[in-house]
Design a protein around this motif. Structure first.
Motif, PDB file in Angstrom:
ATOM      1  N   MET A   1       7.981 -15.971   2.782  1.00  0.00           N
ATOM      2  CA  MET A   1       6.677 -15.487   2.516  1.00  0.00           C
ATOM      3  C   MET A   1       5.538 -15.932   3.292  1.00  0.00           C
ATOM      4  SD  MET A   1       6.886 -15.098  -1.753  1.00  0.00           S
ATOM      5  CE  MET A   1       7.550 -16.766  -1.768  1.00  0.00           C
ATOM      6  N   SER A   2       4.327 -15.095   3.616  1.00  0.00           N
ATOM      7  CA  SER A   2       3.596 -15.630   4.408  1.00  0.00           C
ATOM      8  C   SER A   2       2.266 -15.658   3.856  1.00  0.00           C
ATOM      9  CB  SER A   2       3.424 -15.016   5.904  1.00  0.00           C
ATOM     10  OG  SER A   2       3.154 -13.478   5.663  1.00  0.00           O
ATOM     11  N   LEU A   3       1.104 -16.130   4.256  1.00  0.00           N
ATOM     12  CA  LEU A   3      -0.247 -15.881   3.722  1.00  0.00           C
ATOM     13  C   LEU A   3      -0.597 -14.652   4.174  1.00  0.00           C
ATOM     14  CD1 LEU A   3      -2.044 -19.221   4.490  1.00  0.00           C
ATOM     15  CD2 LEU A   3      -1.494 -18.436   2.163  1.00  0.00           C
ATOM     16  N   ARG A   4      -0.208 -13.988   5.067  1.00  0.00           N
ATOM     17  CA  ARG A   4      -0.592 -12.676   5.473  1.00  0.00           C
ATOM     18  C   ARG A   4      -0.229 -11.640   4.411  1.00  0.00           C
ATOM     19  NH1 ARG A   4       0.540 -10.182  11.365  1.00  0.00           N
ATOM     20  NH2 ARG A   4      -1.166 -11.725  11.758  1.00  0.00           N
ATOM     21  N   GLN A   5       0.985 -11.825   3.960  1.00  0.00           N
ATOM     22  CA  GLN A   5       1.571 -11.082   2.797  1.00  0.00           C
ATOM     23  C   GLN A   5       0.609 -11.111   1.623  1.00  0.00           C
ATOM     24  OE1 GLN A   5       5.811 -12.350   3.345  1.00  0.00           O
ATOM     25  NE2 GLN A   5       6.364 -10.219   3.512  1.00  0.00           N
ATOM     26  N   TYR A   6       0.251 -12.401   1.360  1.00  0.00           N
ATOM     27  CA  TYR A   6      -0.397 -12.727   0.136  1.00  0.00           C
ATOM     28  C   TYR A   6      -1.797 -11.937   0.316  1.00  0.00           C
ATOM     29  CZ  TYR A   6       2.541 -16.798  -1.138  1.00  0.00           C
ATOM     30  OH  TYR A   6       3.680 -17.423  -1.514  1.00  0.00           O
ATOM     31  N   GLU A   7      -2.503 -11.922   1.391  1.00  0.00           N
ATOM     32  CA  GLU A   7      -3.746 -11.369   1.601  1.00  0.00           C
ATOM     33  C   GLU A   7      -3.773  -9.874   1.391  1.00  0.00           C
ATOM     34  OE1 GLU A   7      -4.533 -12.841   5.481  1.00  0.00           O
ATOM     35  OE2 GLU A   7      -5.801 -14.782   4.606  1.00  0.00           O
ATOM     36  N   TYR A   8      -2.764  -9.237   1.989  1.00  0.00           N
ATOM     37  CA  TYR A   8      -2.417  -7.780   1.834  1.00  0.00           C
ATOM     38  C   TYR A   8      -2.185  -7.459   0.458  1.00  0.00           C
ATOM     39  CZ  TYR A   8      -1.830  -7.122   6.981  1.00  0.00           C
ATOM     40  OH  TYR A   8      -2.123  -7.388   8.390  1.00  0.00           O
ATOM     41  N   ALA A   9      -1.467  -8.366  -0.393  1.00  0.00           N
ATOM     42  CA  ALA A   9      -1.273  -7.819  -1.591  1.00  0.00           C
ATOM     43  C   ALA A   9      -2.351  -8.066  -2.567  1.00  0.00           C
ATOM     44  CB  ALA A   9      -0.111  -8.785  -2.179  1.00  0.00           C
ATOM     45  N   LEU A  10      -3.274  -9.105  -2.098  1.00  0.00           N
ATOM     46  CA  LEU A  10      -4.299  -9.250  -2.668  1.00  0.00           C
ATOM     47  C   LEU A  10      -5.440  -7.915  -2.648  1.00  0.00           C
ATOM     48  CD1 LEU A  10      -5.065 -12.943  -2.356  1.00  0.00           C
ATOM     49  CD2 LEU A  10      -4.912 -11.594  -4.695  1.00  0.00           C
ATOM     50  N   ALA A  11      -5.638  -7.392  -1.151  1.00  0.00           N
ATOM     51  CA  ALA A  11      -6.339  -6.348  -0.797  1.00  0.00           C
ATOM     52  C   ALA A  11      -5.923  -5.300  -1.575  1.00  0.00           C
ATOM     53  CB  ALA A  11      -6.329  -6.312   0.727  1.00  0.00           C
ATOM     54  N   VAL A  32       0.424  -2.726   6.107  1.00  0.00           N
ATOM     55  CA  VAL A  32       0.330  -3.029   4.837  1.00  0.00           C
ATOM     56  C   VAL A  32       1.494  -2.712   4.013  1.00  0.00           C
ATOM     57  CG1 VAL A  32      -1.138  -2.911   2.631  1.00  0.00           C
ATOM     58  CG2 VAL A  32      -2.051  -3.033   5.124  1.00  0.00           C
ATOM     59  N   SER A  33       1.841  -1.315   3.906  1.00  0.00           N
ATOM     60  CA  SER A  33       3.179  -1.007   3.415  1.00  0.00           C
ATOM     61  C   SER A  33       4.411  -1.768   3.636  1.00  0.00           C
ATOM     62  CB  SER A  33       3.219   0.617   3.643  1.00  0.00           C
ATOM     63  OG  SER A  33       2.392   1.462   3.291  1.00  0.00           O
ATOM     64  N   GLN A  34       4.675  -2.132   4.916  1.00  0.00           N
ATOM     65  CA  GLN A  34       5.597  -2.728   5.515  1.00  0.00           C
ATOM     66  C   GLN A  34       5.515  -4.004   4.727  1.00  0.00           C
ATOM     67  OE1 GLN A  34       6.234  -2.998   9.650  1.00  0.00           O
ATOM     68  NE2 GLN A  34       8.104  -4.168   9.368  1.00  0.00           N
ATOM     69  N   GLN A  35       4.510  -4.843   4.980  1.00  0.00           N
ATOM     70  CA  GLN A  35       4.308  -6.157   4.305  1.00  0.00           C
ATOM     71  C   GLN A  35       4.659  -6.277   2.869  1.00  0.00           C
ATOM     72  OE1 GLN A  35       4.098  -9.012   6.016  1.00  0.00           O
ATOM     73  NE2 GLN A  35       3.683  -8.414   7.895  1.00  0.00           N
ATOM     74  N   ILE A  36       3.992  -5.352   2.021  1.00  0.00           N
ATOM     75  CA  ILE A  36       4.208  -5.285   0.814  1.00  0.00           C
ATOM     76  C   ILE A  36       5.914  -5.053   0.362  1.00  0.00           C
ATOM     77  CG2 ILE A  36       3.486  -4.108  -1.483  1.00  0.00           C
ATOM     78  CD1 ILE A  36       1.401  -5.815  -0.233  1.00  0.00           C
ATOM     79  N   ARG A  37       6.401  -4.328   0.934  1.00  0.00           N
ATOM     80  CA  ARG A  37       7.643  -3.767   0.675  1.00  0.00           C
ATOM     81  C   ARG A  37       8.372  -5.293   0.746  1.00  0.00           C
ATOM     82  NH1 ARG A  37       6.702   1.243   2.998  1.00  0.00           N
ATOM     83  NH2 ARG A  37       7.659   0.572   5.084  1.00  0.00           N
TER      84      ARG A  37
END
Length: 294
Positions: A1-11, A32-37
């Protein structure tokens, strides 16, 4: 997991859709879709559910996002602290201000802070209730809270000064003829009051208890600007900090006797960084016991 994924999920949670989140983040929608999946696969849970109105966090998603928000905020503060030594303070400062307090002082202090550190971004939670303010504090997302002092203030609170309260009357009200209004003369008036768990309503209740055993509540509002406007239009009188009187209504304001005031404090996070420390010092330099507008 990465902070970028966290930021995308929060957005996605904030915007309610992948498309809007991508626009907010200035990235391509497929990214965004790829990071969330990928995040959901790694966690083994579903973070979002699709509804007719958009994507909403699942129960487990809400729990995850609370912790993700803390992690992202901590990362931003770490970056800001690392760059502060070069006098290049950047990142995001999260501030909450309790209803009616610091209405003039906080914008002036924030303006001075931004002039000193133009790359610093400030997010302000305006006028949360006491319960909301406590919840924000528990989540660990606040850098500084500006609030009314209670009987037992939080540990490490910094006293800033006193907010003087004034009464707001309608145009043509009989008491506008006086330079100062005695509180006992307000007995029998209808009142524009505030949310039941707010510090402002606590101050008002104390005044009413001593001067009008059977007060009439005309309305309850959740913003001081609304209370001032409604009082000015004759719905009822109200009592607010002098600094909260909006422009154009100063002629409808009178100080009260006996004087009513309340202490204002600033509460910093326990590991306060340079941005919130600088803001605290600027708030200390502000004038708090301001005279009532005339």
């Amino acid at each position: 997991m990465s902070l970028r994924q966290y930021e995308y999920a929060l957005a996605v949670a904030e915007q309610g859709s992948v498309t809007a989140a991508a626009e907010l983040l200035h990235v391509a929608q497929p990214s965004v879709s790829q990071q969330i999946r990928g995040l959901e696969r790694e966690l083994g849970v579903k973070l979002f559910a699709r509804t007719p109105t958009g994507l909403v966090p699942t129960v487990v998603g809400r729990a995850f996002l609370r912790e993700a928000e803390v992690a992202v905020s901590a990362s931003r503060r770490a970056r800001a602290t690392a760059r502060a030594g070069a006098d290049e303070l950047v990142g995001e400062l999260l501030v909450a201000v309790q209803m009616g307090f610091g209405t003039r002082q906080l914008p002036r202090a924030l303006g001075a802070l931004r002039r000193r550190f133009p790359r610093l971004e400030v997010t302000v939670f305006e006028e949360p209730s006491s319960a909301e303010l406590e919840q924000l504090g528990r989540r660990g997302v606040l850098d500084l809270a500006l609030m009314a002092a209670g009987e037992q203030g939080p540990a490490g609170a910094h006293h800033l000064g006193e907010e003087e309260f004034v009464v707001v009357l309608a145009a043509g009200h009989r008491l506008l003829a006086a330079d100062r209004v005695e509180l006992r003369e307000l007995a029998g008036e209808s009142w524009v009051r505030f949310d039941r768990d707010s510090a402002l309503d606590g101050v008002l209740l104390s005044v009413l208890r001593d001067n009008d055993p059977t007060p009439t509540t005309a309305a309850r509002v959740s913003r001081t600007a609304t209370a001032v406007r409604w009082a000015a239009h004759g719905l009822g009188v109200t009592l607010v900090p002098a600094s909260a009187v909006c422009h154009g209504h100063e002629h409808l304001v009178r100080p009260v006797f006996p004087a009513v005031s309340h202490s204002v404090i600033a509460v910093l996070r326990h590991d306060a960084g340079p941005a919130e420390t600088a803001l605290l010092e600027l708030l200390r330099q502000e004038t708090w016991s301001e005279p009532a507008p005339s």
